[in-house]
Design a protein around this motif. Structure first.
Motif, short mmCIF file in Angstrom:
data_model
loop_
_atom_site.label_atom_id
_atom_site.label_comp_id
_atom_site.label_asym_id
_atom_site.label_seq_id
_atom_site.Cartn_x
_atom_site.Cartn_y
_atom_site.Cartn_z
N ASP A 70 15.01 -4.41 66.49
CA ASP A 70 16.19 -4.67 65.67
C ASP A 70 17.02 -3.40 65.49
N ASN A 71 18.08 -3.51 64.69
CA ASN A 71 19.02 -2.39 64.53
C ASN A 71 18.42 -1.23 63.76
N ASN A 72 17.30 -1.46 63.08
CA ASN A 72 16.61 -0.37 62.38
C ASN A 72 15.46 0.21 63.19
N ASN A 73 15.47 -0.10 64.48
CA ASN A 73 14.43 0.38 65.41
C ASN A 73 13.03 -0.10 65.03
N ASN A 74 12.95 -1.33 64.57
CA ASN A 74 11.66 -1.98 64.34
C ASN A 74 11.38 -2.94 65.49
N ALA A 75 10.25 -2.78 66.14
CA ALA A 75 9.85 -3.76 67.14
C ALA A 75 9.36 -5.01 66.41
N TYR A 76 9.90 -6.16 66.80
CA TYR A 76 9.52 -7.37 66.06
C TYR A 76 9.07 -8.52 66.98
N GLY A 77 9.03 -8.28 68.29
CA GLY A 77 8.58 -9.36 69.16
C GLY A 77 8.74 -9.04 70.62
N VAL A 78 8.53 -10.05 71.45
CA VAL A 78 8.60 -9.91 72.91
C VAL A 78 9.30 -11.14 73.48
N LYS A 92 18.07 2.17 73.43
CA LYS A 92 17.49 2.09 72.10
C LYS A 92 16.93 3.45 71.68
N LYS A 93 16.32 4.15 72.63
CA LYS A 93 15.75 5.45 72.33
C LYS A 93 15.73 6.27 73.61
N ASN A 94 16.49 7.37 73.60
CA ASN A 94 16.46 8.28 74.74
C ASN A 94 15.11 8.99 74.74
N MET A 95 14.30 8.71 75.74
CA MET A 95 12.95 9.26 75.78
C MET A 95 12.67 9.75 77.21
N PRO A 96 12.96 11.02 77.49
CA PRO A 96 12.88 11.52 78.87
C PRO A 96 11.47 11.52 79.45
N ALA A 147 6.84 13.94 75.05
CA ALA A 147 5.87 13.00 74.49
C ALA A 147 6.54 11.66 74.26
N VAL A 148 5.82 10.59 74.60
CA VAL A 148 6.31 9.23 74.39
C VAL A 148 5.71 8.64 73.12
N GLY A 199 9.95 7.22 67.37
CA GLY A 199 11.28 6.72 67.04
C GLY A 199 11.41 5.22 66.98
N ILE A 200 10.35 4.48 67.29
CA ILE A 200 10.38 3.02 67.22
C ILE A 200 9.24 2.57 66.31
N ASN A 201 9.55 1.86 65.27
CA ASN A 201 8.52 1.42 64.33
C ASN A 201 7.79 0.19 64.86
N LYS A 202 6.55 0.04 64.46
CA LYS A 202 5.73 -1.14 64.77
C LYS A 202 5.53 -1.35 66.27
#
Length: 604
Positions: A273-281, A330-334, A544-545, A554-557
């Motif tokens: 979601d817009n608050n960077n919470n993972a809520y499903g697949v 959603k998240k820049n993660m090199p 680190a990821v 940077g991503i919750n849940k």
């Protein structure tokens, strides 16, 4: 054609037919289940969603389902019956690992220091079935060196990852029944009540293996309590002559509280979601779009290749890659896809020149294996493998003389028509310095490809550190010395079959370092021990990821729990270490989610 050749020729057909049979059976059940939805996806809700039913995912889903509702998604189906007999799993493992009916096939980008006989393109295969590659690997149960985990703890600044603390996570999986070199270590170092049965393979040549160790100045010791440079037997996850994966141990045999399993299900995107919470697949099941929500967490356990692919498709990865693939960031993660570790190995074959040797009677061995399903016996019920851990001159010069960086494994091979009584050796560099990367194929993604094998490109970079080659040659020479130079194996008259040496290398001095280097560049390849592509690290580590609790930065849940989080590969077969990572991951989750809030605890 002898009987054994005749019997084993049928394996590819058996695998293909059962894979299709299982798929069709599950498709019929799925269509019946989804029929009332009129073609629209239903939003299912669970406490946890686990993506990937491989070695780690089954432990995570199996244990969490004791307390919570869990959805387990797997791209493949049930393992075909031919993967289970111990002997077939060991001797025919390569044929099973490469069968496209039960494997995802990945290609590398052109390599400059390996796979030169294949124009630099390395082809590798990852299991696509319940149990993942853990369903058809060699079932070797090696934890790795305690120094591996102490090193992880140092890198992470988290002592819960050192061997002293990780020991309990190994023991939690184990029902260790095999004989030990030192029985006094059993209760301190080995689990007795875990779901996974771990035995010790005791082939008839084990005594010779011990004698060879003594001749060459090595100890004969236990590979798992405190692995040291030594010759050892191999611990294996077998039960009554059949291979046992974490799917068999942690999910399939559960009577109560199994996770909900959706087979033939491909995860396309983690919902964030817009608050960077993972809520499903969002996923497809037999190609049919489906949606599932997770009230607590989404856990990615898709392996060293599948996990970085899913993160990238979900907008978590290097910004330039995401932008090239037109995936919203959603998240820049090199670090996603970087830090690819593997064990590179060379396979040697030795021919037996013993006029008194006769293979066991194959039909008699079939009867021993099949006559009593509750007590399978004979050659077909065993792996017939031994191993040694050694230290290269490089490791000694680095002050790491107690930390093995070479592993050699002897696999005895009766019933092979072309080489009766011969032996195959896997000589591997178990602590490489060369590190690769796993790349997202943006071109394939934009063209609409969905299969992981099309979306991932490996870049192993074997031997990019040239000292890796020097170290591995020491392992090759050790194997030759054992088989051709020790009294222990002299009676077998073993000689290295050098017909595999590439034509381009045959003009070089026989068995010289130059000839082995030439051969390694052409034939050296994977030992199927990929790891590190979603690595754990400190907050200060820009690559680190996940953190040391395996939570995605940077991503919750959202967590990643599988071999991809390892900051560096352990120094031996990876399956047992992956189990311990999964056990630790479940512990972290349960510490945060001790009980259900809306139902009685399911813990039994």
């Amino acid at each position: 054609m002898d009987l054994t050749t005749f019997a084993f020729l049928g394996l590819p057909t058996i695998i293909q037919e059962y894979a299709e049979f299982y798929r069709q059976r599950d498709l019929a059940a799925t269509l019946k289940e989804l029929e009332p939805l009129q073609g629209l996806p239903k939003i299912e809700e669970y406490d946890f969603i686990v993506v990937g039913a491989g070695t780690a995912g089954n432990i995570v889903a199996g244990r969490l389902s004791n307390r919570f509702s869990v959805l387990l998604l797997e791209m493949g189906g049930d393992p075909p019956p031919s993967i289970y007999p111990a002997y077939i799993g060991s001797i025919q493992s390569y044929d099973m690992r490469t069968n496209p009916a039960i494997n995802e096939i990945y290609k590398s980008i052109p390599q400059s220091t390996s796979a030169l006989d294949d124009n630099g393109i390395a082809t590798v295969h990852a299991g696509r079935m319940l149990g993942g590659s853990g369903s058809h690997n060699s079932n070797v149960y090696n934890r790795g060196s305690p120094l591996d985990f102490d090193y992880w703890a140092k890198l992470l600044g988290d002592q819960t990852w050192d061997y002293k603390n990780m020991l309990k996570h190994f023991k939690d999986s184990e029902n260790f029944v095999g004989q030990l070199v030192n029985e006094r270590q059993r209760f301190e170092y080995y689990g007795q009540i875990g779901p996974l049965r771990v035995d010790v393979d005791v082939p008839d040549f084990l005594e010779n293996w011990s004698k060879a160790a003594k001749e060459l100045g090595y100890n004969f010791s236990d590979p798992n309590a405190h692995q040291t440079p030594s010759f050892t037997a191999q611990s294996v996850s077998l039960r009554n002559g059949l291979r046992e994966s974490t799917y068999d141990a942690f999910v399939k045999k559960k009577v109560l509280w199994q996770p909900t399993i959706h087979k033939y299900s491909q995860a396309h995107k983690i919902l964030i979601d817009n608050n960077n919470n993972a809520y499903g697949v969002a996923y497809t099941r037999h190609g049919i779009p489906c949606i599932a929500h997770a009230k607590r967490e989404v856990i990615v356990s898709a392996g060293a290749f599948g996990s970085p692919i899913l993160l990238t498709k979900s907008g978590i990865g290097p910004a330039d890659v995401l932008q090239a693939a037109k995936i919203p960031v959603k998240k820049n993660m090199p670090g996603v896809g970087k830090n690819l570790w593997d064990h590179v190995m060379l396979v040697l074959t030795f021919r037996r020149n013993d006029p008194t040797y006769r293979d066991p009677n194959f039909e008699e061995e079939l009867k021993k294996f099949q006559s009593n399903p509750n007590n399978r016996q004979g050659y077909l019920a065993h792996q017939r493998r031994t191993q040694a851990f050694a230290v290269s001159a490089r490791a000694k010069a680095d002050g790491e003389g107690d930390w093995g960086d070479l592993q050699v494994q002897m696999i005895d091979q009766p019933f092979i028509e072309s080489n009766p009584g011969g032996a195959v050796w896997e000589c591997s560099l178990s602590r490489p310095k060369s590190v690769g990367e796993f790349l997202f194929n943006t071109t394939a993604y934009l063209a609409g490809e969905t299969a992981n094998g099309k979306l991932g490109l490996s870049n192993f970079k074997y031997f990019s550190d040239p000292t890796d080659m020097d170290a591995l040659i020491e392992g090759i020479n050790l194997a030759i010395q054992i088989m051709e130079g020790t009294q222990a194996f002299k009676s077998g008259g073993y000689k290295l079959d050098e017909s595999f040496i590439p034509q381009a290398c045959r003009g070089l001095p026989r068995r010289s370092a130059d000839q082995w280097k030439c051969t390694l560049q052409r034939l050296g390849g994977t030992q199927w021990h990929w790891s590190g592509t979603c690595k754990m690290g400190k907050d200060s580590d820009p690559m680190a990821v996940v953190n040391s609790k395996m939570q995605v930065n940077g991503i919750n849940k959202l967590r990643v729990i599988d071999a991809s989080v390892m900051p560096k590969v352990t120094n031996s077969n990876l399956n047992a270490a992956t189990m311990a990572v999964a056990q630790k991951g479940v512990t972290e989750i349960l510490n945060k989610n001790p009980f259900r809030t809306n139902a009685e605890s399911r813990e039994i």
